[in-house]
Scaffold this motif. Structure first.
Motif, short mmCIF file in Angstrom:
data_model
loop_
_atom_site.label_atom_id
_atom_site.label_comp_id
_atom_site.label_asym_id
_atom_site.label_seq_id
_atom_site.Cartn_x
_atom_site.Cartn_y
_atom_site.Cartn_z
N VAL A 315 0.84 -1.20 0.00
CA VAL A 315 0.00 0.00 0.00
C VAL A 315 0.88 1.25 0.00
O VAL A 315 1.80 1.38 0.82
N THR A 331 -3.46 0.98 -3.64
CA THR A 331 -4.26 1.33 -2.47
C THR A 331 -4.81 0.08 -1.79
O THR A 331 -4.86 -0.99 -2.39
N SER A 332 -5.24 0.22 -0.54
CA SER A 332 -5.64 -0.92 0.27
C SER A 332 -6.85 -1.65 -0.27
O SER A 332 -7.04 -2.84 0.00
N GLY A 338 -3.30 -6.35 1.64
CA GLY A 338 -2.43 -5.19 1.58
C GLY A 338 -1.27 -5.36 0.62
O GLY A 338 -0.42 -4.45 0.50
N PRO A 454 -5.31 -5.28 5.59
CA PRO A 454 -6.14 -4.45 6.47
C PRO A 454 -7.55 -5.01 6.69
O PRO A 454 -8.31 -4.42 7.44
#
Length: 491
Positions: A315, A331-332, A338, A454
């Protein structure tokens, strides 16, 4: 490398009964069989190319074979294939689709290879070099088919040339020792017949080094360590198979010419889609988002190991996906863990049309693997420190900032294989062969809940010995054999 002629009608011939005999007796125009096809050099080359074409099959090397590594502590299966969850958690049964899909393609590879081995020697309108090379390719590719069968299932049927000629394909399983001997025999034939290297027009064909590399791996799984050392050294000492100058060079479009790539999947933009690559790339970027790396893999990399950045997209990292907008930030929301495997995220430039790069040659076997297999064999026969020189060559190539090992044992070797070969389908099989020798405790490694930040998901894999050392034969194949095939124990 795509065959220009659909030559292989093996399954149809096997299933054909006496009701269709008269139709087969007719003189048909424009129809090729094994009896009338192999006429000249072009036919031989096209027939062998037809074996290579199987590597592109989505349900074979193109994707399905990678599924067998997802139980490992490196992966979260991700994707939308329900059957993969049972493979990851080792709760599968013999009816699982992921077990069924590639089985037939391995035998199709064996059948096509055997067809060439039987018929190419009969061709007279062919140069000696091309005949030798073509036979070597067929022997290697047959060995590779049996290798994948053996690694996944253990005891499997061996179809001999005599069986093939008699169209006898419903045969019982052979013990794994016999399967290993079959692979060894084919690979030794390939070594004796294949050239050391090729010119640009034949880029991607298997070489003598390819056969030596797989033979080294076979000996390691067979625990024939002196043979593995002697065979692997023939790869290590040959400049035709030298390591690439930089680790990341193996995962760029230019890698088609890399000496390190002993075996790879070749594809052509706008002609043949490379499903292997597509499966690793996030869906918003044109992929399917499967096999996402876990945090534990990311944490294993040492601080100065440049292989982490070459292997993983984290990320916040940026990459040009060829959409004409410059660098895109990872991006996450693009991964449940991740991370994605950067080494397979190869894209065309915007000026070349953008999108996933299907010209990228996906590595199936690299010289670096052979270096580490020989280092392992040296450690296991001569003791700690015996593999230091080879391990340090791999580490120094990764980064001159990595501290050299001294007195390395299996712990250091295991770490190095995990870092060097992450995402290349080796981890689960490596852990299983080490577990059999009580070098690691695979149950303890796998029987843990792993948080995949995440997103709060867990992975709890229960490894049962000896059941999970091999996958079952597909139940559909057991049923079709009408009692000839016996299922693996515990299934």
């Amino acid at each position: 490398m795509k065959s220009k002629i659909t030559l292989y009608t093996l399954l149809a011939l096997v299933l054909c009964n006496s009701a269709c005999k008269k139709a087969l007796d007719l003189k048909q125009q424009g129809v090729y069989t094994s009896d009338n096809y192999f006429r000249n050099e072009v036919d031989a080359v096209n027939a062998v190319s037809g074996i290579y074409s199987l590597l592109e099959e989505e349900d074979y090397i193109g994707h399905a074979e990678t599924t067998f590594d997802v139980p490992s502590d490196d992966y979260w299966r991700s994707g939308d294939h329900g059957e993969d969850e049972a493979i990851e958690n080792l709760t599968y049964d013999a009816s699982n689709a992921a077990i069924r899909y590639p089985y037939k393609w391995r035998y199709e590879e064996i059948n096509r290879s055997t067809n060439c081995i039987i018929n190419i020697p009969k061709i007279t309108a062919i140069s000696a070099d091309v005949k030798s090379r073509s036979m070597g390719e067929a022997y290697f590719l047959r060995a590779f088919g049996y290798w994948r069968l053996m690694v996944i299932h253990g005891d499997v049927p061996i179809i001999t040339e005599d069986d093939y000629t008699k169209q006898l394909f419903n045969v019982p399983k052979s013990p794994i020792e016999d399967v290993r001997k079959q692979i060894e025999s084919d690979l030794k034939q390939a070594v004796s017949l294949l050239p050391e290297s090729y010119g640009p027009t034949d880029r991607g064909r298997v070489s003598k080094g390819t056969a030596l590399g797989l033979l080294t791996k076979l000996y390691m799984y067979w625990e024939k360590f002196p043979e593995a050392i002697a065979t692997g050294q023939q790869v290590i000492s040959n400049s035709h198979y030298a390591l690439a100058a930089n680790y990341q060079d193996n995962f760029t479009r230019a890698n088609e010419n890399s000496t390190e790539l002993l075996f790879s999947i070749q594809a052509v933009q706008n002609v043949v889609q490379n499903d292997f690559t597509v499966y690793y790339i996030p869906r918003p970027w044109g992929g399917y988002g499967f096999s996402q790396p876990l945090q534990g893999l990311a944490d294993e990399f040492e601080a100065n190991d440049s292989r982490k950045a070459a292997t993983l997209l984290s990320v916040g990292d940026q990459i040009d996906i060829g959409d004409g907008k410059g660098l895109t930030t990872f991006t996450s929301d693009l991964s449940a863990t991740g991370y994605v495997f950067r080494k397979y995220a190869v894209f065309n430039s915007a000026s070349a049309g953008g999108g996933v790069d299907h010209t990228f040659a996906v590595p199936l076997m690299r010289s670096a693997d052979t270096y580490l297999l020989v280092a392992e064999a040296l450690i296991r026969t001569q003791g700690v420190g015996a593999g230091d020189a080879l391990i340090n060559q791999i580490r120094h190539r990764a980064s001159p900032l990595l501290k050299p090992v001294a007195g390395a044992g299996m712990k250091e070797l295991i770490h190095e294989r995990r870092m060097e070969l992450a995402g290349e389908g080796e981890r689960h099989q490596d852990l299983m062969r080490w577990d059999k020798d009580k070098i690691v405790d695979i149950a303890a490694i796998y029987n843990l809940s792993v948080s995949k930040a995440p997103i709060d998901q867990s992975k709890n894999v229960i490894f049962i010995r000896p059941k999970n050392y091999y996958f079952p034969l597909p139940q559909v194949e057991i049923d079709k054999s009408k009692g000839v095939l016996i299922q693996n124990p515990n299934f």
